[in-house]
Design a protein around this motif. Structure first.
Motif, PDB file in Angstrom:
ATOM      1  N   GLU A  27       0.826  -1.208   0.000  1.00 18.74           N
ATOM      2  CA  GLU A  27       0.000   0.000   0.000  1.00 18.74           C
ATOM      3  C   GLU A  27       0.863   1.261   0.000  1.00 18.74           C
ATOM      4  O   GLU A  27       0.540   2.233  -0.686  1.00 18.74           O
ATOM      5  N   LEU A  28       1.962   1.235   0.736  1.00 22.42           N
ATOM      6  CA  LEU A  28       2.877   2.376   0.751  1.00 22.42           C
ATOM      7  C   LEU A  28       3.459   2.622  -0.640  1.00 22.42           C
ATOM      8  O   LEU A  28       3.490   3.758  -1.124  1.00 22.42           O
ATOM      9  N   GLN A  30       2.147   1.709  -3.498  1.00 22.98           N
ATOM     10  CA  GLN A  30       1.089   2.142  -4.405  1.00 22.98           C
ATOM     11  C   GLN A  30       0.678   3.586  -4.118  1.00 22.98           C
ATOM     12  O   GLN A  30       0.545   4.391  -5.039  1.00 22.98           O
ATOM     13  N   LYS A  31       0.494   3.932  -2.848  1.00 21.18           N
ATOM     14  CA  LYS A  31       0.094   5.300  -2.499  1.00 21.18           C
ATOM     15  C   LYS A  31       1.170   6.310  -2.865  1.00 21.18           C
ATOM     16  O   LYS A  31       0.870   7.467  -3.162  1.00 21.18           O
ATOM     17  N   GLY A  32       2.430   5.874  -2.861  1.00 19.23           N
ATOM     18  CA  GLY A  32       3.529   6.747  -3.245  1.00 19.23           C
ATOM     19  C   GLY A  32       3.727   6.830  -4.753  1.00 19.23           C
ATOM     20  O   GLY A  32       4.648   7.489  -5.221  1.00 19.23           O
ATOM     21  N   GLY A  33       2.870   6.149  -5.512  1.00 18.27           N
ATOM     22  CA  GLY A  33       2.957   6.194  -6.968  1.00 18.27           C
ATOM     23  C   GLY A  33       4.086   5.367  -7.547  1.00 18.27           C
ATOM     24  O   GLY A  33       4.420   5.495  -8.723  1.00 18.27           O
ATOM     25  N   ASN A  36       1.739  -0.519  -8.757  1.00 15.81           N
ATOM     26  CA  ASN A  36       0.466  -1.114  -8.364  1.00 15.81           C
ATOM     27  C   ASN A  36       0.719  -2.513  -7.821  1.00 15.81           C
ATOM     28  O   ASN A  36       1.793  -3.081  -8.022  1.00 15.81           O
TER      29      ASN A  36
END
Length: 172
Positions: A27-28, A30-33, A36
């Motif tokens: 998740e970190l 993915q949230k950081g771009g 995926n």
């Protein structure tokens, strides 16, 4: 291009109240771009094989070329549960010829504690570009931090022989 991560995770304990998971790492990222991910837990051999078959589909493995296997482990095996293991040989057979230009990350203690032949056989049979993992027991928190760094390092170079050498250098 972002390299997606396809994560299969075992149950870390028989205590169903235990919430240990590698999901926050994914998740970190993915949230950081950074990339995926797809994440599923596996409690049985059948579930593991079901999701490995999904990953083998070209439409999935092309978008998610990093197979991240987060399980307990021992020499040349991963633990699906405390008394149910899956061997490196079984994984090689399951993934036969389906991991070309892909990386398999064994986030499991001791799984790659093997002579080089077993790992080379795994790579040859699966056609994977690289197998990453641990040869010994590791502390869960230290491993978590390390895996975050490894998964990030895998994003920055092409998945070819030169790129893998660059990635290996960054990891070391």
């Amino acid at each position: 291009m972002k390299k997606g991560i396809f994560c299969l995770e075992g149950l870390w304990t028989n205590n169903l109240n235990n919430k240990s998971t590698v999901l926050p790492i994914l998740e970190l990222l993915q949230k950081g771009g950074v990339c995926n991910h797809i994440h599923h837990t596996c409690a049985t051999k059948e579930e593991l094989e079901f999701f490995l078959n999904k990953w083998k589909q070209e439409s999935i493995s092309t978008k998610y070329p990093i197979l991240y296997l987060a399980f307990h482990g021992k020499k040349e095996q991963i633990y699906i549960t405390d008394d149910n293991t899956y061997s490196l040989t079984d994984l090689a057979g399951m993934l036969k010829n389906s991991a070309r230009a892909k990386v398999v990350f064994f986030a499991s203690c001791e799984t790659l504690n093997s002579n080089g032949r077993s790992i080379q056989t795994f790579l040859k049979k699966t056609k994977a570009l690289a197998a990453i993992g641990y040869k010994q027991e590791v502390d869960w928190m230290v491993a978590t931090a390390f895996e975050l760094l490894v998964l990030d390092a895998l994003q920055h170079d092409k998945f070819d022989s030169v790129g893998i050498e660059n990635i290996e250098h960054k990891i070391k």
